[in-house]
Design a protein around this motif. Structure first.
Motif, PDB file in Angstrom:
ATOM      1  N   VAL A  78      54.895  21.291 110.909  1.00 48.56           N
ATOM      2  CA  VAL A  78      54.290  22.422 110.202  1.00 48.56           C
ATOM      3  C   VAL A  78      52.768  22.280 110.282  1.00 48.56           C
ATOM      4  O   VAL A  78      52.203  21.294 109.815  1.00 48.56           O
ATOM      5  CB  VAL A  78      54.713  22.492 108.715  1.00 48.56           C
ATOM      6  CG1 VAL A  78      54.008  23.661 108.016  1.00 48.56           C
ATOM      7  CG2 VAL A  78      56.213  22.609 108.573  1.00 48.56           C
ATOM      8  N   LYS A  79      52.133  23.281 110.865  1.00 54.92           N
ATOM      9  CA  LYS A  79      50.671  23.368 110.886  1.00 54.92           C
ATOM     10  C   LYS A  79      50.287  24.642 110.158  1.00 54.92           C
ATOM     11  O   LYS A  79      50.888  25.702 110.380  1.00 54.92           O
ATOM     12  CB  LYS A  79      50.139  23.438 112.320  1.00 54.92           C
ATOM     13  CG  LYS A  79      50.489  22.256 113.197  1.00 54.92           C
ATOM     14  CD  LYS A  79      49.518  21.134 113.017  1.00 54.92           C
ATOM     15  CE  LYS A  79      49.773  20.061 114.072  1.00 54.92           C
ATOM     16  NZ  LYS A  79      48.885  18.927 113.903  1.00 54.92           N
ATOM     17  N   ALA A  80      49.312  24.556 109.272  1.00 57.78           N
ATOM     18  CA  ALA A  80      48.848  25.713 108.517  1.00 57.78           C
ATOM     19  C   ALA A  80      47.396  25.503 108.134  1.00 57.78           C
ATOM     20  O   ALA A  80      46.844  24.409 108.313  1.00 57.78           O
ATOM     21  CB  ALA A  80      49.714  25.926 107.277  1.00 57.78           C
ATOM     22  N   LEU A  81      46.783  26.544 107.575  1.00 51.47           N
ATOM     23  CA  LEU A  81      45.373  26.468 107.206  1.00 51.47           C
ATOM     24  C   LEU A  81      45.141  25.630 105.962  1.00 51.47           C
ATOM     25  O   LEU A  81      44.170  24.888 105.884  1.00 51.47           O
ATOM     26  CB  LEU A  81      44.817  27.876 106.972  1.00 51.47           C
ATOM     27  CG  LEU A  81      44.855  28.824 108.166  1.00 51.47           C
ATOM     28  CD1 LEU A  81      44.311  30.187 107.755  1.00 51.47           C
ATOM     29  CD2 LEU A  81      44.080  28.255 109.346  1.00 51.47           C
ATOM     30  N   ALA A  82      46.026  25.788 104.960  1.00 57.00           N
ATOM     31  CA  ALA A  82      45.817  25.127 103.671  1.00 57.00           C
ATOM     32  C   ALA A  82      47.085  25.265 102.832  1.00 57.00           C
ATOM     33  O   ALA A  82      48.079  25.843 103.292  1.00 57.00           O
ATOM     34  CB  ALA A  82      44.633  25.771 102.945  1.00 57.00           C
ATOM     35  N   ARG A 103      45.858  26.718 127.031  1.00 50.94           N
ATOM     36  CA  ARG A 103      44.895  27.308 126.117  1.00 50.94           C
ATOM     37  C   ARG A 103      44.900  26.438 124.869  1.00 50.94           C
ATOM     38  O   ARG A 103      45.964  26.074 124.370  1.00 50.94           O
ATOM     39  CB  ARG A 103      45.282  28.751 125.787  1.00 50.94           C
ATOM     40  CG  ARG A 103      45.350  29.613 127.053  1.00 50.94           C
ATOM     41  CD  ARG A 103      45.740  31.054 126.799  1.00 50.94           C
ATOM     42  NE  ARG A 103      46.964  31.335 126.088  1.00 50.94           N
ATOM     43  CZ  ARG A 103      48.192  31.363 126.639  1.00 50.94           C
ATOM     44  NH1 ARG A 103      48.371  31.056 127.905  1.00 50.94           N
ATOM     45  NH2 ARG A 103      49.248  31.686 125.906  1.00 50.94           N
ATOM     46  N   VAL A 104      43.723  26.112 124.356  1.00 51.23           N
ATOM     47  CA  VAL A 104      43.604  25.236 123.196  1.00 51.23           C
ATOM     48  C   VAL A 104      43.241  26.079 121.979  1.00 51.23           C
ATOM     49  O   VAL A 104      42.221  26.784 121.987  1.00 51.23           O
ATOM     50  CB  VAL A 104      42.533  24.152 123.424  1.00 51.23           C
ATOM     51  CG1 VAL A 104      42.414  23.245 122.210  1.00 51.23           C
ATOM     52  CG2 VAL A 104      42.851  23.335 124.677  1.00 51.23           C
ATOM     53  N   LEU A 105      44.060  25.996 120.944  1.00 50.60           N
ATOM     54  CA  LEU A 105      43.774  26.716 119.712  1.00 50.60           C
ATOM     55  C   LEU A 105      42.614  26.049 118.992  1.00 50.60           C
ATOM     56  O   LEU A 105      42.461  24.820 119.051  1.00 50.60           O
ATOM     57  CB  LEU A 105      45.006  26.752 118.804  1.00 50.60           C
ATOM     58  CG  LEU A 105      46.030  27.855 119.111  1.00 50.60           C
ATOM     59  CD1 LEU A 105      46.704  27.648 120.451  1.00 50.60           C
ATOM     60  CD2 LEU A 105      47.060  27.952 118.008  1.00 50.60           C
ATOM     61  N   ASP A 106      41.798  26.855 118.334  1.00 47.14           N
ATOM     62  CA  ASP A 106      40.693  26.309 117.549  1.00 47.14           C
ATOM     63  C   ASP A 106      41.248  25.283 116.553  1.00 47.14           C
ATOM     64  O   ASP A 106      42.345  25.472 116.002  1.00 47.14           O
ATOM     65  CB  ASP A 106      39.975  27.417 116.774  1.00 47.14           C
ATOM     66  CG  ASP A 106      39.212  28.375 117.677  1.00 47.14           C
ATOM     67  OD1 ASP A 106      38.917  28.014 118.840  1.00 47.14           O
ATOM     68  OD2 ASP A 106      38.901  29.493 117.213  1.00 47.14           O
ATOM     69  N   PRO A 107      40.498  24.217 116.289  1.00 45.09           N
ATOM     70  CA  PRO A 107      40.990  23.145 115.404  1.00 45.09           C
ATOM     71  C   PRO A 107      40.863  23.499 113.918  1.00 45.09           C
ATOM     72  O   PRO A 107      40.051  22.933 113.186  1.00 45.09           O
ATOM     73  CB  PRO A 107      40.122  21.952 115.790  1.00 45.09           C
ATOM     74  CG  PRO A 107      38.831  22.577 116.228  1.00 45.09           C
ATOM     75  CD  PRO A 107      39.208  23.872 116.885  1.00 45.09           C
ATOM     76  N   ILE A 108      41.691  24.437 113.479  1.00 45.03           N
ATOM     77  CA  ILE A 108      41.612  24.926 112.098  1.00 45.03           C
ATOM     78  C   ILE A 108      42.831  24.538 111.260  1.00 45.03           C
ATOM     79  O   ILE A 108      42.851  24.781 110.056  1.00 45.03           O
ATOM     80  CB  ILE A 108      41.437  26.456 112.065  1.00 45.03           C
ATOM     81  CG1 ILE A 108      42.617  27.160 112.738  1.00 45.03           C
ATOM     82  CG2 ILE A 108      40.121  26.859 112.711  1.00 45.03           C
ATOM     83  CD1 ILE A 108      42.596  28.678 112.628  1.00 45.03           C
ATOM     84  N   PHE A 109      43.833  23.916 111.888  1.00 46.59           N
ATOM     85  CA  PHE A 109      45.093  23.668 111.196  1.00 46.59           C
ATOM     86  C   PHE A 109      45.197  22.253 110.641  1.00 46.59           C
ATOM     87  O   PHE A 109      44.711  21.296 111.246  1.00 46.59           O
ATOM     88  CB  PHE A 109      46.277  23.911 112.138  1.00 46.59           C
ATOM     89  CG  PHE A 109      46.358  25.329 112.631  1.00 46.59           C
ATOM     90  CD1 PHE A 109      46.769  26.343 111.780  1.00 46.59           C
ATOM     91  CD2 PHE A 109      46.014  25.650 113.926  1.00 46.59           C
ATOM     92  CE1 PHE A 109      46.833  27.651 112.208  1.00 46.59           C
ATOM     93  CE2 PHE A 109      46.075  26.959 114.373  1.00 46.59           C
ATOM     94  CZ  PHE A 109      46.481  27.964 113.516  1.00 46.59           C
ATOM     95  N   GLN A 110      45.879  22.148 109.508  1.00 48.13           N
ATOM     96  CA  GLN A 110      46.247  20.868 108.916  1.00 48.13           C
ATOM     97  C   GLN A 110      47.742  20.667 109.159  1.00 48.13           C
ATOM     98  O   GLN A 110      48.492  21.636 109.307  1.00 48.13           O
ATOM     99  CB  GLN A 110      45.982  20.876 107.404  1.00 48.13           C
ATOM    100  CG  GLN A 110      44.549  21.198 107.035  1.00 48.13           C
ATOM    101  CD  GLN A 110      43.570  20.177 107.548  1.00 48.13           C
ATOM    102  OE1 GLN A 110      43.798  18.977 107.458  1.00 48.13           O
ATOM    103  NE2 GLN A 110      42.461  20.640 108.092  1.00 48.13           N
ATOM    104  N   SER A 111      48.176  19.429 109.162  1.00 52.61           N
ATOM    105  CA  SER A 111      49.589  19.122 109.364  1.00 52.61           C
ATOM    106  C   SER A 111      50.266  18.899 108.015  1.00 52.61           C
ATOM    107  O   SER A 111      49.777  18.119 107.194  1.00 52.61           O
ATOM    108  CB  SER A 111      49.725  17.873 110.234  1.00 52.61           C
ATOM    109  OG  SER A 111      51.080  17.641 110.539  1.00 52.61           O
TER     110      SER A 111
END
Length: 161
Positions: free
Chosen positions: A109-113, A17-25
């Motif tokens: 670490v992946k997060a929105l912002a 399953r592929v998560l939507d591409p919303i995360f920044q590293s």
């Protein structure tokens, strides 16, 4: 770690399953993988601290923070705690702070912002339950793979080279 999410998607197309591409590293490691531990909380990182204080070898913490952009759920001190306890990485549906320091840690670490404000500490939240993040349902014990191209999840561990 010798894997690429693109190659895993090609090889295991019907399993991932592929998560939507919303995360920044934000971590020092762009590429990480491990078995998922889930948290569901909102603007309170007490349970993040407690969980990162546990043995995290071979694990990735996925935090359903409700997509809040009003405070950070992870900063450099919790990042250092994660490294100390062997966590491979975190995926946070929310924000982080101390991003320059997080970028120097051997941690994914992946997060929105980013957000400079710390969270409240009310000891609220839930652990080890199915959550929905970035368009995908994630279960405790699933396997997460993250790199520069995205984040994918599988119900089983995939061959990584």
């Amino acid at each position: 770690m010798d894997f690429a999410t693109t190659d895993l998607c090609d090889a295991f197309e019907n399993e991932v399953r592929v998560l939507d591409p919303i995360f920044q590293s934000y971590g020092g490691h762009a590429r990480f993988h491990g078995q998922i531990v889930t948290l569901k909380l909102f603007e309170d990182n007490s349970l993040v601290r407690t969980t990162l204080g546990e043995d995290g070898r071979g694990k990735v913490l996925v935090v359903d923070g409700g997509g809040s952009r009003r405070c950070a759920l992870l900063g450099d001190q919790l990042g250092e705690l994660a490294v100390k306890n062997g966590w491979a990485g975190l995926v946070i549906d929310g924000c982080v702070r101390d991003s320059a320091a997080l970028g120097k840690l051997p941690l994914g670490v992946k997060a929105l912002a980013t957000h400079p404000r710390k969270s409240v500490k009310l000891s609220s939240g839930q652990k080890d339950l199915p959550i929905r993040v970035a368009g995908c349902e994630l279960h405790p014990g699933d396997w997460l793979y993250a790199d520069e191209d995205g984040v994918i999840v599988s119900a089983r561990e995939l061959a990584t080279g």
